[in-house]
Design an enzyme around this catalytic site. Sequence first.
Site, PDB file in Angstrom:
ATOM      1  CB  SER A  49      -0.966   0.000   1.188  1.00  0.00           C
ATOM      2  OG  SER A  49      -1.960  -0.985   1.016  1.00  0.00           O
ATOM      3  CE  LYS A  74      -9.611  -5.669   5.974  1.00  0.00           C
ATOM      4  NZ  LYS A  74      -9.879  -6.362   4.696  1.00  0.00           N
ATOM      5  CG  ASP A 119     -11.560  -4.782   1.727  1.00  0.00           C
ATOM      6  OD1 ASP A 119     -10.542  -4.326   1.162  1.00  0.00           O
ATOM      7  OD2 ASP A 119     -11.551  -5.233   2.889  1.00  0.00           O
ATOM      8  CB  ALA A 132     -15.562 -16.497   8.793  1.00  0.00           C
ATOM      9  N   GLY A 133     -13.428 -13.657   8.000  1.00  0.00           N
ATOM     10  CA  GLY A 133     -12.986 -12.380   8.546  1.00  0.00           C
ATOM     11  C   GLY A 133     -13.580 -11.206   7.803  1.00  0.00           C
ATOM     12  N   GLY A 158      -4.826 -11.299  -5.820  1.00  0.00           N
ATOM     13  CA  GLY A 158      -5.287 -10.240  -4.942  1.00  0.00           C
ATOM     14  C   GLY A 158      -4.806  -8.850  -5.294  1.00  0.00           C
TER      15      GLY A 158
END
Length: 277
Positions: free
Chosen positions: A17, A66, A102, A127-128, A244
């Site tokens: 990033s 998050k 996202d 599952a995050g 990704g």
Amino acid sequence: MTRLTGLIGYPVGHSLSPAMHNAAFSELSLDYSYTLLPTPPDELDARVRDCIKQDFAGWNITVPHKQAMLLYLDEMSDEVKATGACNTLRTDGGRLAGFNTDIAGFLRGLAEAGGIADGSNAVVLGAGGSARAVAWALAGAGHNVTVMSRRAEQANEVAALLSGGDGAITSAAFDTATMRRQLQDASLLVNCTPAGMSPNTDSTPLPEDVQLHPGLLVYDLVYKPRPTRLLTEARAAGCRTQDGLAMLVGQGAEAFKLWTGMEPSIETMRRACEAGT
């Protein structure tokens, strides 16, 4: 005065990033700077207070924060309310506004890969916060989503939280037999787990006995290394693939616009990331 932005998470040393945001800031001659802000869970409160004190324009949030970041928000977008996950924060006159970029980033990458037919079945691993964004985006587009996680209670929680969209969201057991059945009728497999991420490049989110079929699009949110073991095996099986980096750049561009009000060059951001992989 330089406006500060950054990434709060733990760990963050692998992140691309800073490279992509600083390249975009430079190209548009903006006096902004992006930095990494490694923050263990027990230091999150102090980090947020410090960013406010330093008058950050905003910041990104990654694992494991998050969901915890919602506790600090004065305002939140509909996407954050729906998913319970925030990956981008903007400061507005002393107030903290939360967003989930996202979702847009994931959908951009899906479109770049050629997409999937309307009403397709999709399997989401994990599952995050990222999995919540992906499942919500797919259901909102009318697809049927099955969430699978080694932590069954979290998969069940995600399915219950996100139900009610145009598409169905269910959970299923994370075992070989169940995954084989789910993938047999699926058009899309999305890995939202860190399996395969550097330095653990030999790992894969799939059980060893699960085979991928050629009609599948396999989308791995891991972007380092490129390709991951999962995508290497998917290509060998004749699957379409997406890594990704597409989602990273897509969500980054959305965050950039929220902070600066300006449109960055996607290609500039992508090239900066590719130079670091």
